[in-house]
Scaffold this active site. Sequence first.
Site, PDB file in Angstrom:
ATOM      1  N   ASP A  77      24.978  -6.469 -11.079  1.00  0.00           N
ATOM      2  CA  ASP A  77      24.368  -5.359 -11.211  1.00  0.00           C
ATOM      3  C   ASP A  77      23.044  -5.620 -12.013  1.00  0.00           C
ATOM      4  O   ASP A  77      22.994  -5.949 -13.234  1.00  0.00           O
ATOM      5  CB  ASP A  77      25.222  -4.493 -12.058  1.00  0.00           C
ATOM      6  N   TYR A  86      10.689   9.041   9.814  1.00  0.00           N
ATOM      7  CA  TYR A  86      11.942   8.983   9.567  1.00  0.00           C
ATOM      8  C   TYR A  86      12.447   7.798   9.794  1.00  0.00           C
ATOM      9  O   TYR A  86      13.566   7.118   8.968  1.00  0.00           O
ATOM     10  CB  TYR A  86      12.745   9.887  10.729  1.00  0.00           C
ATOM     11  N   PHE A 112      31.201  12.563 -19.772  1.00  0.00           N
ATOM     12  CA  PHE A 112      30.076  12.652 -20.742  1.00  0.00           C
ATOM     13  C   PHE A 112      28.945  13.447 -20.233  1.00  0.00           C
ATOM     14  O   PHE A 112      28.222  14.022 -21.042  1.00  0.00           O
ATOM     15  CB  PHE A 112      29.802  11.268 -20.992  1.00  0.00           C
ATOM     16  N   PHE A 167      30.733  -0.338 -16.650  1.00  0.00           N
ATOM     17  CA  PHE A 167      29.843   0.528 -16.626  1.00  0.00           C
ATOM     18  C   PHE A 167      30.203   1.886 -16.179  1.00  0.00           C
ATOM     19  O   PHE A 167      31.159   1.635 -15.141  1.00  0.00           O
ATOM     20  CB  PHE A 167      28.531   0.299 -16.250  1.00  0.00           C
ATOM     21  N   THR A 168      29.940   3.054 -16.713  1.00  0.00           N
ATOM     22  CA  THR A 168      30.580   4.249 -16.392  1.00  0.00           C
ATOM     23  C   THR A 168      30.774   4.311 -14.837  1.00  0.00           C
ATOM     24  O   THR A 168      31.793   4.825 -14.158  1.00  0.00           O
ATOM     25  CB  THR A 168      30.030   5.419 -17.106  1.00  0.00           C
ATOM     26  N   ARG A 205      27.678   6.896 -26.711  1.00  0.00           N
ATOM     27  CA  ARG A 205      28.233   5.851 -25.803  1.00  0.00           C
ATOM     28  C   ARG A 205      29.398   5.360 -26.480  1.00  0.00           C
ATOM     29  O   ARG A 205      29.536   4.310 -27.165  1.00  0.00           O
ATOM     30  CB  ARG A 205      26.994   4.740 -25.672  1.00  0.00           C
ATOM     31  N   LYS A 229      15.331   1.904 -13.752  1.00  0.00           N
ATOM     32  CA  LYS A 229      15.374   1.492 -14.986  1.00  0.00           C
ATOM     33  C   LYS A 229      13.950   0.412 -14.922  1.00  0.00           C
ATOM     34  O   LYS A 229      12.881   0.530 -14.872  1.00  0.00           O
ATOM     35  CB  LYS A 229      16.541   0.501 -15.258  1.00  0.00           C
TER      36      LYS A 229
HETATM   37  N1  PM9 Z   1      22.381   4.035 -16.141  1.00  0.00           N
HETATM   38  C1  PM9 Z   1      21.869   5.106 -18.409  1.00  0.00           C
HETATM   39  O1  PM9 Z   1      21.492   5.830 -18.654  1.00  0.00           O
HETATM   40  C2  PM9 Z   1      22.088   6.624 -16.328  1.00  0.00           C
HETATM   41  C3  PM9 Z   1      23.209   7.399 -16.081  1.00  0.00           C
HETATM   42  S1  PM9 Z   1      24.556   7.046 -16.749  1.00  0.00           S
HETATM   43  C4  PM9 Z   1      24.442   7.774 -18.180  1.00  0.00           C
HETATM   44  O2  PM9 Z   1      22.036   3.914 -18.798  1.00  0.00           O
HETATM   45  C5  PM9 Z   1      23.897   0.341 -14.734  1.00  0.00           C
HETATM   46  C6  PM9 Z   1      23.856  -0.818 -15.721  1.00  0.00           C
HETATM   47  C7  PM9 Z   1      23.284   1.539 -15.345  1.00  0.00           C
HETATM   48  C8  PM9 Z   1      23.458   2.636 -14.602  1.00  0.00           C
HETATM   49  C9  PM9 Z   1      22.737   3.934 -15.093  1.00  0.00           C
HETATM   50  C10 PM9 Z   1      23.912   2.648 -13.189  1.00  0.00           C
HETATM   51  C11 PM9 Z   1      23.778   3.465 -12.101  1.00  0.00           C
HETATM   52  C12 PM9 Z   1      24.448   1.406 -12.772  1.00  0.00           C
HETATM   53  N2  PM9 Z   1      24.327   0.228 -13.572  1.00  0.00           N
HETATM   54  O3  PM9 Z   1      21.965   6.177 -12.469  1.00  0.00           O
HETATM   55  O4  PM9 Z   1      22.995   5.876 -10.426  1.00  0.00           O
HETATM   56  O5  PM9 Z   1      22.784   1.515 -16.640  1.00  0.00           O
HETATM   57  O6  PM9 Z   1      20.697   4.890 -10.800  1.00  0.00           O
HETATM   58  O7  PM9 Z   1      22.571   4.111 -11.673  1.00  0.00           O
HETATM   59  C13 PM9 Z   1      22.125   5.029 -16.699  1.00  0.00           C
HETATM   60  P1  PM9 Z   1      22.087   5.474 -11.410  1.00  0.00           P
END
Ligand code: PM9
Length: 461
Positions: free
Chosen positions: A219, A76, A453, A128-129, A386, A262
């Site tokens: 980011d 843990y 989306f 970014f979203t 997008r 990523k």
């Molecule tokens: N990006 C992408 O497909 C996955 C979810 S949104 C459709 O591009 C950036 C630059 C990203 C991102 C996720 C996140 C969030 C932050 N910054 O999905 O929570 O491209 O791990 O990261 C997506 P998490």
Amino acid sequence: MRPSKQRSWAEPYKIKMVEPVKMTSRKDREKFINDAGYNTFLLRSDDVYIDLLTDSGTSAMSDQQWAGMMLGDEAYAGSRNYYNLEDAVRKYYGYRYLVPTHQGRAAEHLISQIMIREGDMIPGNMYFTTTRLHQELAGGQFVDVIIDEAHDPESEHPFKGNVDLQKLEDLIKKAGADRIPYVSIATSVNMAGGQPISLENLRALRELTQKHNIPIIHDMTRVAENAYFIKMKEKGYDDMPVVAIVREICDLTDGATMSAKKDALVNIGGFLAVNDKEIFEEARNLVVVYEGLHTYGGLAGRDMEAMARGISESVQDDHIRARVGQVQYLGDKLIEWKVPVVRPIGSHGVFLDARKILPHMSQDQFSAQALAAELYLDSGVRSMERGVVSAGRNPESGEHNYPSLEMVRLTIPRRVYTQAHMDVVAESVAEVYENRKRIRGLKMVYEPKYLRFFQARFEPL
Ligand code: PM9
């Protein structure tokens, strides 16, 4: 006889395990996309042939990463894999303090809650979203300070992720530096089409922000891909290894949020990393409320081990050349066939320009959403909208945000598909493009409040 002295490159790995993919008929796909409300996020992955929805969490891990999974220390508290991850973050990125999170948006939540106060402005190189939503939920307002070229799909500017320093200076003058908790800088800017920021611009930004005592939060989700573009395009970096460029980028910033799903080649994981001890202490305190103890942040020990190993693989020149090279291969093919795409080709995907492909359709008819559905119908290739759907609504006026870029993203998972898959995708895109006049718009029939989306539903007009 080969036609020239050209030498091809190949992926720096061989395949040890395969996962069958399912082919479906057009009739099947008509039912599936209808059941999914014309939203590719609502399709079952079993009904997808080539899945280019996202590069997030979809990478193939290496044998070394899988071996690392077996070395998970599932204690843990104080798991040895946490310390391995901390070592990797310090070694490759240089940030002092690490708080693991289950994925990127959890790190965005922590930093937004810690640094943003009601009424603050957060300038950034395009929204970014999830990042913008967390800034808004913390009481802040995102302000776009990216260069104008980033909003023009045809501009061939090599660094469309650059910040327009004049826009930023104007904002500092207008809002006051004390209302700007940080500048939010993404590497390989996703919503601009995977476009890089240059080191020259980042250095100038650093100078400006330091003058006003404003930190930079990075980011770093696709930092290695950005570093590769710097190596290829920025003067003076062609001999520098990607690993060193990555470090130089990070050293110009004060902290970072990371979706390790990523660049870092894992199926789950992320972190917040900062240099400031006080911010770290606060983050360490908050993470136990939302994620888990500060030495696992919602992850299993094995996940942290895979991430530590993935980080080290992600910054190797051979890996990143093949990764970005595959995206370029698909993009070049579509350019050659005159399909309108965002130029230059970005690092993680090829972005179709839906405005140009479907000029008979307005953004109110969700042209990119309709194009993504059509591509799926043609071949079972899954892509992602997008455009106006992703951009959501203005929280004050309630109106749609209308982004200048209305795109369909063909996102390439890392180390997953072959060149033959890319050929199949290109041929399907070309077919859809040829028949573009037949594509009809959509109306939204269900709209969730946040990040619409993901779950919105549509019907053909
Ligand atoms: N990006 C992408 O497909 C996955 C979810 S949104 C459709 O591009 C950036 C630059 C990203 C991102 C996720 C996140 C969030 C932050 N910054 O999905 O929570 O491209 O791990 O990261 C997506 P998490």
